[in-house]
Design a protein around this motif. Sequence first.
Motif, PDB file in Angstrom:
ATOM      1  N   SER A   1       0.830  -1.205   0.000  1.00 19.40           N
ATOM      2  CA  SER A   1       0.000   0.000   0.000  1.00 19.40           C
ATOM      3  C   SER A   1       0.864   1.253   0.000  1.00 19.40           C
ATOM      4  O   SER A   1       0.584   2.219  -0.720  1.00 19.40           O
ATOM      5  CB  SER A   1      -0.920  -0.001   1.215  1.00 19.40           C
ATOM      6  N   GLN A   2       1.929   1.257   0.777  1.00 23.76           N
ATOM      7  CA  GLN A   2       2.827   2.412   0.823  1.00 23.76           C
ATOM      8  C   GLN A   2       3.527   2.623  -0.517  1.00 23.76           C
ATOM      9  O   GLN A   2       3.695   3.751  -0.969  1.00 23.76           O
ATOM     10  CB  GLN A   2       3.848   2.243   1.941  1.00 23.76           C
ATOM     11  N   GLU A   3       3.942   1.559  -1.157  1.00 20.80           N
ATOM     12  CA  GLU A   3       4.560   1.671  -2.479  1.00 20.80           C
ATOM     13  C   GLU A   3       3.582   2.223  -3.495  1.00 20.80           C
ATOM     14  O   GLU A   3       3.940   3.068  -4.324  1.00 20.80           O
ATOM     15  CB  GLU A   3       5.081   0.306  -2.925  1.00 20.80           C
ATOM     16  N   TYR A   4       2.337   1.771  -3.425  1.00 17.97           N
ATOM     17  CA  TYR A   4       1.300   2.252  -4.339  1.00 17.97           C
ATOM     18  C   TYR A   4       1.063   3.746  -4.104  1.00 17.97           C
ATOM     19  O   TYR A   4       0.976   4.525  -5.060  1.00 17.97           O
ATOM     20  CB  TYR A   4       0.012   1.455  -4.134  1.00 17.97           C
ATOM     21  N   GLN A   5       0.961   4.171  -2.844  1.00 17.80           N
ATOM     22  CA  GLN A   5       0.752   5.577  -2.526  1.00 17.80           C
ATOM     23  C   GLN A   5       1.923   6.430  -3.000  1.00 17.80           C
ATOM     24  O   GLN A   5       1.739   7.541  -3.495  1.00 17.80           O
ATOM     25  CB  GLN A   5       0.547   5.766  -1.021  1.00 17.80           C
ATOM     26  N   LEU A   6       3.136   5.911  -2.871  1.00 14.77           N
ATOM     27  CA  LEU A   6       4.315   6.630  -3.338  1.00 14.77           C
ATOM     28  C   LEU A   6       4.280   6.819  -4.856  1.00 14.77           C
ATOM     29  O   LEU A   6       4.586   7.895  -5.363  1.00 14.77           O
ATOM     30  CB  LEU A   6       5.587   5.895  -2.918  1.00 14.77           C
ATOM     31  N   LYS A   7       3.875   5.779  -5.580  1.00  9.97           N
ATOM     32  CA  LYS A   7       3.766   5.896  -7.040  1.00  9.97           C
ATOM     33  C   LYS A   7       2.720   6.929  -7.434  1.00  9.97           C
ATOM     34  O   LYS A   7       2.933   7.723  -8.353  1.00  9.97           O
ATOM     35  CB  LYS A   7       3.430   4.536  -7.654  1.00  9.97           C
ATOM     36  N   ILE A   8       1.584   6.926  -6.736  1.00 11.48           N
ATOM     37  CA  ILE A   8       0.529   7.908  -7.015  1.00 11.48           C
ATOM     38  C   ILE A   8       1.045   9.316  -6.745  1.00 11.48           C
ATOM     39  O   ILE A   8       0.843  10.232  -7.556  1.00 11.48           O
ATOM     40  CB  ILE A   8      -0.722   7.624  -6.142  1.00 11.48           C
ATOM     41  N   LEU A   9       1.718   9.514  -5.621  1.00 13.12           N
ATOM     42  CA  LEU A   9       2.248  10.823  -5.270  1.00 13.12           C
ATOM     43  C   LEU A   9       3.267  11.302  -6.294  1.00 13.12           C
ATOM     44  O   LEU A   9       3.238  12.462  -6.724  1.00 13.12           O
ATOM     45  CB  LEU A   9       2.879  10.780  -3.879  1.00 13.12           C
ATOM     46  N   GLU A  10       4.149  10.426  -6.723  1.00 11.25           N
ATOM     47  CA  GLU A  10       5.141  10.804  -7.733  1.00 11.25           C
ATOM     48  C   GLU A  10       4.474  11.188  -9.045  1.00 11.25           C
ATOM     49  O   GLU A  10       4.881  12.149  -9.706  1.00 11.25           O
ATOM     50  CB  GLU A  10       6.126   9.665  -7.944  1.00 11.25           C
ATOM     51  N   ALA A  11       3.427  10.476  -9.425  1.00 16.46           N
ATOM     52  CA  ALA A  11       2.702  10.803 -10.652  1.00 16.46           C
ATOM     53  C   ALA A  11       2.020  12.162 -10.525  1.00 16.46           C
ATOM     54  O   ALA A  11       2.025  12.959 -11.473  1.00 16.46           O
ATOM     55  CB  ALA A  11       1.682   9.716 -10.965  1.00 16.46           C
ATOM     56  N   GLN A  12       1.452  12.446  -9.358  1.00 13.59           N
ATOM     57  CA  GLN A  12       0.803  13.740  -9.154  1.00 13.59           C
ATOM     58  C   GLN A  12       1.817  14.879  -9.179  1.00 13.59           C
ATOM     59  O   GLN A  12       1.548  15.939  -9.752  1.00 13.59           O
ATOM     60  CB  GLN A  12       0.044  13.738  -7.824  1.00 13.59           C
ATOM     61  N   ILE A  13       2.966  14.680  -8.574  1.00 16.45           N
ATOM     62  CA  ILE A  13       4.005  15.715  -8.585  1.00 16.45           C
ATOM     63  C   ILE A  13       4.488  15.961 -10.005  1.00 16.45           C
ATOM     64  O   ILE A  13       4.657  17.103 -10.435  1.00 16.45           O
ATOM     65  CB  ILE A  13       5.171  15.318  -7.649  1.00 16.45           C
ATOM     66  N   THR A  14       4.694  14.899 -10.759  1.00 17.51           N
ATOM     67  CA  THR A  14       5.122  15.039 -12.150  1.00 17.51           C
ATOM     68  C   THR A  14       4.086  15.807 -12.958  1.00 17.51           C
ATOM     69  O   THR A  14       4.423  16.717 -13.724  1.00 17.51           O
ATOM     70  CB  THR A  14       5.363  13.653 -12.770  1.00 17.51           C
ATOM     71  N   GLN A  15       2.822  15.473 -12.790  1.00 12.19           N
ATOM     72  CA  GLN A  15       1.756  16.157 -13.526  1.00 12.19           C
ATOM     73  C   GLN A  15       1.696  17.636 -13.150  1.00 12.19           C
ATOM     74  O   GLN A  15       1.527  18.495 -14.013  1.00 12.19           O
ATOM     75  CB  GLN A  15       0.403  15.487 -13.247  1.00 12.19           C
ATOM     76  N   ALA A  16       1.842  17.939 -11.882  1.00  8.41           N
ATOM     77  CA  ALA A  16       1.769  19.328 -11.428  1.00  8.41           C
ATOM     78  C   ALA A  16       2.936  20.154 -11.955  1.00  8.41           C
ATOM     79  O   ALA A  16       2.775  21.335 -12.258  1.00  8.41           O
ATOM     80  CB  ALA A  16       1.743  19.377  -9.904  1.00  8.41           C
ATOM     81  N   THR A  17       4.101  19.552 -12.071  1.00 14.70           N
ATOM     82  CA  THR A  17       5.253  20.310 -12.547  1.00 14.70           C
ATOM     83  C   THR A  17       5.274  20.447 -14.064  1.00 14.70           C
ATOM     84  O   THR A  17       5.937  21.333 -14.588  1.00 14.70           O
ATOM     85  CB  THR A  17       6.575  19.673 -12.071  1.00 14.70           C
ATOM     86  N   LEU A  18       4.566  19.600 -14.774  1.00 12.25           N
ATOM     87  CA  LEU A  18       4.542  19.681 -16.234  1.00 12.25           C
ATOM     88  C   LEU A  18       3.512  20.671 -16.755  1.00 12.25           C
ATOM     89  O   LEU A  18       3.660  21.186 -17.858  1.00 12.25           O
ATOM     90  CB  LEU A  18       4.256  18.299 -16.839  1.00 12.25           C
TER      91      LEU A  18
END
Length: 73
Positions: A8-25
């Motif tokens: 679950s923590q790994e999944y949440q980390l992947k989601i967070l990284e995807a959101q950060i990438t989207q926000a910075t792009l």
Amino acid sequence: MADWIDESQEYQLKILEAQITQATLTRPALSAFFCVDCDSPIAEPRRKIIPGVQRCIECQEIEEIKRKNYRPV
């Protein structure tokens, strides 16, 4: 063997990284030179500080008051 908490923590980390990438792009919208409500010029410092600004200070204050007091039925 990883337990479900680790997964679950790994999944949440992947989601967070995807959101950060989207926000910075995403690029902010261009700021307007004139207010969309009253057509008065928007001050240059305001356009520089707030990317994508569309309203002058007075009209933005009115819009925020309207949103605050609006309650859908």
